[in-house]
Design an enzyme around this catalytic site. Structure first.
Site, PDB file in Angstrom:
ATOM      1  N   GLU A  75     135.189 104.786  70.979  1.00  0.00           N
ATOM      2  CA  GLU A  75     135.504 103.210  70.930  1.00  0.00           C
ATOM      3  C   GLU A  75     134.539 102.497  70.272  1.00  0.00           C
ATOM      4  OE1 GLU A  75     138.442 102.116  72.405  1.00  0.00           O
ATOM      5  OE2 GLU A  75     137.959 102.995  74.107  1.00  0.00           O
ATOM      6  N   HIS A  76     135.016 101.391  69.477  1.00  0.00           N
ATOM      7  CA  HIS A  76     134.148 100.584  68.528  1.00  0.00           C
ATOM      8  C   HIS A  76     133.599 101.416  67.348  1.00  0.00           C
ATOM      9  CE1 HIS A  76     134.247  96.924  70.850  1.00  0.00           C
ATOM     10  NE2 HIS A  76     134.339  97.485  71.704  1.00  0.00           N
ATOM     11  N   THR A  77     134.216 102.598  66.890  1.00  0.00           N
ATOM     12  CA  THR A  77     133.972 103.406  65.705  1.00  0.00           C
ATOM     13  C   THR A  77     134.863 103.151  64.792  1.00  0.00           C
ATOM     14  OG1 THR A  77     135.388 105.154  66.988  1.00  0.00           O
ATOM     15  CG2 THR A  77     132.869 105.349  67.095  1.00  0.00           C
ATOM     16  N   ASP A  78     136.114 102.645  64.996  1.00  0.00           N
ATOM     17  CA  ASP A  78     136.964 102.633  63.971  1.00  0.00           C
ATOM     18  C   ASP A  78     136.737 101.680  62.726  1.00  0.00           C
ATOM     19  OD1 ASP A  78     137.598 100.126  65.447  1.00  0.00           O
ATOM     20  OD2 ASP A  78     139.789 100.699  65.421  1.00  0.00           O
ATOM     21  N   SER A  85     146.591  97.691  74.098  1.00  0.00           N
ATOM     22  CA  SER A  85     147.215  97.367  72.534  1.00  0.00           C
ATOM     23  C   SER A  85     148.502  96.893  72.280  1.00  0.00           C
ATOM     24  CB  SER A  85     147.063  98.588  71.739  1.00  0.00           C
ATOM     25  OG  SER A  85     145.631  98.789  71.315  1.00  0.00           O
ATOM     26  N   SER A 128     149.303  94.126  71.548  1.00  0.00           N
ATOM     27  CA  SER A 128     149.492  93.334  70.268  1.00  0.00           C
ATOM     28  C   SER A 128     149.737  94.201  69.154  1.00  0.00           C
ATOM     29  CB  SER A 128     148.336  92.407  69.923  1.00  0.00           C
ATOM     30  OG  SER A 128     147.173  93.150  70.044  1.00  0.00           O
ATOM     31  N   GLU A 171     147.030  91.451  61.748  1.00  0.00           N
ATOM     32  CA  GLU A 171     146.250  90.909  63.010  1.00  0.00           C
ATOM     33  C   GLU A 171     145.006  90.282  62.418  1.00  0.00           C
ATOM     34  OE1 GLU A 171     146.479  92.551  66.284  1.00  0.00           O
ATOM     35  OE2 GLU A 171     144.988  91.489  67.207  1.00  0.00           O
ATOM     36  N   ASP A 173     144.484 101.147  66.643  1.00  0.00           N
ATOM     37  CA  ASP A 173     145.579 100.804  67.606  1.00  0.00           C
ATOM     38  C   ASP A 173     147.007 100.978  67.040  1.00  0.00           C
ATOM     39  OD1 ASP A 173     143.475 100.093  69.206  1.00  0.00           O
ATOM     40  OD2 ASP A 173     143.799  98.027  69.145  1.00  0.00           O
ATOM     41  N   GLY A 181     146.243  92.399  77.673  1.00  0.00           N
ATOM     42  CA  GLY A 181     144.893  92.134  78.124  1.00  0.00           C
ATOM     43  C   GLY A 181     144.286  93.481  78.817  1.00  0.00           C
TER      44      GLY A 181
END
Ligand code: GLA
Length: 386
Positions: A33-36, A124, A126, A158, A170, A120
């Protein structure tokens, strides 16, 4: 009800059957997570929750959209692509804008879309909308773009049109997913590997806190900036560092005193999370899905304490998972600040866990917990391919 309701709505609105029907799935992320956006590793998979699109080309430049679930409509024009104050049309308009920027010509379209990815919830919806729209345009207008190119375009839509500075995970998962497999993605090279999950008697259960995250204008972009600040300072000593992907714990420790405490924390989390993805892939191949449970807990700890993107409801759900034989691991999933936890447990433990956690959650937060088991599916496709 999907995709039939979308097809029916299309017929009602435009008086004919759609030319194509496209399914675009949401995604889970097992770990990473939060690595991309730090050019690291992620391990997502496409799920059996999707957005469905009914689409036909138009003879003019008109863009006629209907968002079935919101019961809202939008009319625009290809020659005048401006941000809409309605919000949701921007996820579609951005796709046209990015295609045009790359010199790809499309005509106008009639679109009805809707689906069952809760918005939310960190799954993903969106990215599914962008991936599905681009896939449909690629088919209708014979653009000849690869799925990889579509994922890049979706990310740019995006970033540039919606204004959310997300990474590529995503869209990549929605477009490239494979039934029964997790997708190990190197977000720098975009090299990827499918790892079979052999779920058998293991369930993947999502628990939705019901807390809606607001990623645009949120702490997401601040986290990115903090990571970039870390990279800039580390580069002064280690010129070969281009992103946190190139950093290990020794390098980070050696520069600890030069980094702001908060920046050190963020960088530490990212470096360790990348290591966890590598470990998870190894463990997954050798010992199967249950064996990655402890890595999920470790990931959550990092997201909560170091990256600080969790919230009390998510922590509560993870803290209340039973440390018993039938339960393997849990963590928050997606950008954070709300949304879902992902839980790995034995199939025959699902019912008992659901009863227990629903009760606890209601007691503490005063509202019901939504839960659903997910299956891992193929990525975006035409309905006829199903
Ligand atoms: C959001 C973003 C992704 C990724 C995750 C966190 O879902 O859209 O690009 O950064 O957060 O892993």
């Amino acid at each position: 009800m999907y995709p039939e309701s979308v097809i029916q709505a299309f017929r009602r609105k435009f008086g004919e059957a759609p030319a194509i029907v496209v399914r675009a799935p949401g995604r889970i992320n097992l770990i990473g997570e939060h690595t991309d956006y730090n050019e690291g590793f992620v391990l997502p998979a496409a799920i059996d929750r999707a957005v469905w699109f009914a689409v036909s080309p138009r003879n003019d430049q008109g863009l006629h959209f209907q968002a079935l679930d919101l019961r809202e409509e939008f009319q625009g024009d290809l020659k005048n692509l401006e941000k809409s104050s309605l919000g949701w049309p921007n996820y579609l308009l951005g796709c046209f804008s990015e295609l045009l920027r790359d010199g790809h010509q499309t005509g106008g379209v009639n679109v009805v879309f809707g689906g069952d990815i809760p918005s939310g919830a960190g799954l993903s919806s969106s990215a599914a909308i962008e991936s599905g729209m681009l896939f449909a345009l690629n088919e209708l207008y014979h653009l000849g773009l690869s799925r990889l190119s579509l994922a890049r375009l979706a990310q740019r839509s995006e970033n540039n049109f919606v204004g959310m500075n997300c990474g590529i995970m995503d869209m990549f998962a929605s477009l490239m997913g494979h039934e029964g497999c997790a997708l190990k993605l190197d977000c720098r090279s975009l090299q990827h590997e499918y790892i079979p999950l052999h779920v058998q008697d293991t369930a993947i259960l999502l628990c939705d806190t019901g807390v809606k995250h607001q990623l645009v204008d949120s702490a997401y972009n601040t986290r990115r900036q903090e990571c970039e600040e870390g990279v800039r300072l580390l580069q002064l000593i280690y010129p070969t560092v281009h992103s946190l992907r190139d950093v290990d714990m020794n390098m980070l420790q050696s520069e600890k005193n030069h980094l702001r405490a908060v920046v050190f924390q963020r960088c530490k989390y990212v470096v360790e999370e990348n290591e966890r993805v590598e470990s998870a892939c190894k463990v997954l191949k050798e010992n199967g899905l249950p064996a990655i449970g402890s890595l999920l807990y470790a990931s959550h700890e990092g997201l909560k304490n170091e990256y600080q993107v969790s919230c009390p409801e998510l922590d509560f759900l993870v803290d209340h998972t039973p440390h018993s034989l039938g339960f393997f691991g849990a963590r928050m999933v997606g950008g954070g600040f709300g949304g879902c936890t992902i839980n790995l447990l034995k199939k025959d433990a699902v019912e008992g866990f659901q009863t227990y956690i629903a009760l606890k959650y209601r007691e503490k937060w005063g509202h019901d917990l939504r839960m659903w088991e997910v299956k891992i599916t193929d990525g975006v496709g035409m309905m006829n391919d199903e």
